[in-house]
Structure formats: C-alpha cells, structure tokens
Design a protein around this motif. Structure first.
Motif, PDB file in Angstrom:
ATOM      1  N   ARG A 143       0.782  -1.060  -0.041  1.00 41.70           N
ATOM      2  CA  ARG A 143       0.162   0.054  -0.009  1.00 41.70           C
ATOM      3  C   ARG A 143       0.895   1.318  -0.221  1.00 41.70           C
ATOM      4  O   ARG A 143       0.411   2.176  -0.436  1.00 41.70           O
ATOM      5  N   LEU A 144       2.001   1.258   0.678  1.00 44.75           N
ATOM      6  CA  LEU A 144       2.919   2.290   0.525  1.00 44.75           C
ATOM      7  C   LEU A 144       3.188   2.454  -0.917  1.00 44.75           C
ATOM      8  O   LEU A 144       3.444   3.401  -1.635  1.00 44.75           O
ATOM      9  N   ALA A 145       3.703   1.279  -1.676  1.00 46.57           N
ATOM     10  CA  ALA A 145       3.979   1.453  -3.028  1.00 46.57           C
ATOM     11  C   ALA A 145       2.905   2.259  -3.811  1.00 46.57           C
ATOM     12  O   ALA A 145       3.029   3.406  -4.695  1.00 46.57           O
ATOM     13  N   GLY A 146       1.716   1.839  -3.511  1.00 42.56           N
ATOM     14  CA  GLY A 146       0.501   2.530  -4.226  1.00 42.56           C
ATOM     15  C   GLY A 146       0.363   4.075  -3.596  1.00 42.56           C
ATOM     16  O   GLY A 146      -0.011   4.760  -4.521  1.00 42.56           O
ATOM     17  N   LEU A 147       0.651   4.235  -2.489  1.00 37.48           N
ATOM     18  CA  LEU A 147       0.428   5.501  -1.920  1.00 37.48           C
ATOM     19  C   LEU A 147       1.457   6.587  -2.596  1.00 37.48           C
ATOM     20  O   LEU A 147       1.007   7.557  -2.870  1.00 37.48           O
ATOM     21  N   LEU A 163      16.428   4.501   1.402  1.00 37.54           N
ATOM     22  CA  LEU A 163      16.097   5.611   0.738  1.00 37.54           C
ATOM     23  C   LEU A 163      17.346   6.572   1.119  1.00 37.54           C
ATOM     24  O   LEU A 163      17.637   6.721   2.232  1.00 37.54           O
ATOM     25  N   GLN A 164      18.229   6.896   0.373  1.00 39.61           N
ATOM     26  CA  GLN A 164      19.430   7.824   0.496  1.00 39.61           C
ATOM     27  C   GLN A 164      19.703   8.469  -0.488  1.00 39.61           C
ATOM     28  O   GLN A 164      19.633   9.506  -0.628  1.00 39.61           O
ATOM     29  N   HIS A 165      19.948   7.658  -1.761  1.00 43.27           N
ATOM     30  CA  HIS A 165      20.290   8.585  -3.011  1.00 43.27           C
ATOM     31  C   HIS A 165      18.831   9.376  -3.454  1.00 43.27           C
ATOM     32  O   HIS A 165      19.448  10.473  -4.058  1.00 43.27           O
ATOM     33  N   GLU A 166      17.998   9.037  -3.027  1.00 43.62           N
ATOM     34  CA  GLU A 166      16.675   9.895  -3.352  1.00 43.62           C
ATOM     35  C   GLU A 166      16.458  10.981  -2.530  1.00 43.62           C
ATOM     36  O   GLU A 166      15.654  11.830  -3.000  1.00 43.62           O
ATOM     37  N   LEU A 167      17.134  11.235  -1.658  1.00 46.86           N
ATOM     38  CA  LEU A 167      17.008  12.292  -0.388  1.00 46.86           C
ATOM     39  C   LEU A 167      17.948  13.332  -0.495  1.00 46.86           C
ATOM     40  O   LEU A 167      19.244  13.176  -1.042  1.00 46.86           O
ATOM     41  N   GLN A 199      10.779   0.933  -5.021  1.00 50.87           N
ATOM     42  CA  GLN A 199      11.352   0.278  -4.171  1.00 50.87           C
ATOM     43  C   GLN A 199      10.383  -0.314  -3.168  1.00 50.87           C
ATOM     44  O   GLN A 199      10.785  -1.536  -2.641  1.00 50.87           O
ATOM     45  N   PHE A 200       9.265   0.356  -2.681  1.00 52.65           N
ATOM     46  CA  PHE A 200       8.447  -0.489  -1.737  1.00 52.65           C
ATOM     47  C   PHE A 200       7.813  -1.615  -2.318  1.00 52.65           C
ATOM     48  O   PHE A 200       7.282  -2.714  -1.915  1.00 52.65           O
TER      49      PHE A 200
END
Length: 221
Positions: A49-53, A187-191, A162-163
């Motif tokens: 659901r996090l992937a969908g959100l 999550l690192q390179h995305e931040l 990723q999720f």
C-alpha cells in the motif's frame, strides 16, 4: 493497484487543501525516525500500500498523502521515535511547519477509491534513475512527530518501486518465516543531502511478517 482512501478538505486561511489517508490503518507497518538512520518496517500489505500511495502522490500534484503510523504495532527492532509519514508532490505547496494546523481539523473524511498505474510508475522511475542528478531529490524533514517527503513525480515514482520490490521479494527472504526482519533497500540517493555536511540521512526499508509467524508461508512452500 486499487487503493481505498479517505479524503479530507481542510482549509488553511483562504486556501483549501486536499488530504488523503489510507482507508484502513497500516497496522503492521512502522517508521522510526533516528538521525541520521531511520527505519521503515512493514509486512506485505503495508509495503504494497505504501508503493501505491507513493505512486498516487507522484501524479496527484495538489494532494497531501498522510499515513498515520504512530499507532501501528511497534516492532522489536530499531530505535528512535515512532512517527507518521506525509508524502506530497512539490506543487502541493505543503509547508511542514503548518501541518499541525492542517491535521487538527481532519475528521472522518469521505471514502475515495483510486487506481494506480504500475507500468507508468516504473517508466518514470527509470527516467529518474537514468538522470537522477538532473531530476530532483526529495526534501525531507521531521516536524510534529511526522516525517515529510516532498518532491517531484519521477523521484516519488522511484520510491514507489522500492516499496513494491520490498513487498514482492521480502516474503522470499530466508528467516522471515521465523519472524526475522529482512533488509530490502533504503532511501538515501533519493534524499537531498544533509545541510552542513555530516553523515547522509538514510531510511532503511525492511520486511517483516506480523505474528503469529505460523500463519506465514514463504512463496513456493
């Protein structure tokens, strides 16, 4: 993916905002905020659901996605304060400092059902991965026991994939049937880089089925 949500229309000053929450709590998903290393741990349902959100947030430019996680079942692993999660597109105009005033009037809301397009999300995630340094990063901060991730379409789509990967492959990892968590990515390179230098901020993504573990069977078993 079909997402069942609740929709709210709080007003702050002259402007009306659109906020959505999952229709049902992500009971077995939690987020610990520990600078510089946070940890998001969830079961298959929560990570899916996090992937969908995140996918929904990527294409809903004027919507704030609020995922209440503080009341979830806390995992044994990790340290740091349990926090909620807020995800928004940069164009939503969300200021984290104003979030408590937006959150306060949220009531029961109204039901909302949306569908996400996984193929489109994967296409835009590939665009970001090929040109990550030109495509924008996620602004991140913690305020009022809430962790905020704010950015553009492609980087939000990347986090969604990723999720999705963690939800799909986490159940296949060794040891999860015995209740051991599995590290699935981060999550690192995305931040955006931490201001003033120092250790870069990172959020670990882990899979863990919910107890009792006798109910859980690895795929293929």
């Amino acid at each position: 993916m079909e997402l069942r949500l609740r929709q709210f229309r709080p007003r702050f000053g002259p402007r009306e905002h659109r906020v959505v929450q999952p229709g049902q709590p992500l009971r077995h998903t939690s987020l610990r905020d520990q600078t510089p290393l946070g940890m998001l741990m969830g079961d298959h349902d929560g990570l899916s659901r996090l992937a969908g959100l995140f996918s929904f947030a990527a294409y809903s430019r004027h919507t704030i996605v609020h995922v209440p996680l503080r009341e979830s079942v806390p995992p044994d692993e990790g340290c740091g304060e349990l926090v909620d999660l807020v995800v928004a597109h940069s164009e939503a105009g969300l200021r984290p400092s104003k979030w408590p005033e937006l959150r306060r009037p949220l009531g029961r809301g109204t039901p909302l059902t949306v569908r996400t397009d996984e193929a489109r999300t994967e296409r835009h995630a590939r665009v970001w991965l090929e040109r990550r340094y030109d495509r924008g990063l996620l602004r991140h901060t913690t305020h009022a026991r809430t962790y905020f991730l704010i950015g553009g379409r492609d980087v939000l789509a990347t986090v969604a994939t990723q999720f999705a990967y963690a939800a799909g492959w986490g159940p296949r990892e060794k040891g999860v049937a015995k209740g051991r968590p599995a590290f699935m990515g981060s999550l690192q390179h995305e931040l955006e880089p931490t201001r003033g230098g120092g250790h870069p901020h990172e959020v670990l993504i882990c899979f863990k089925p919910y107890p009792p573990y006798a109910h859980f069977k690895r795929p293929g078993h």
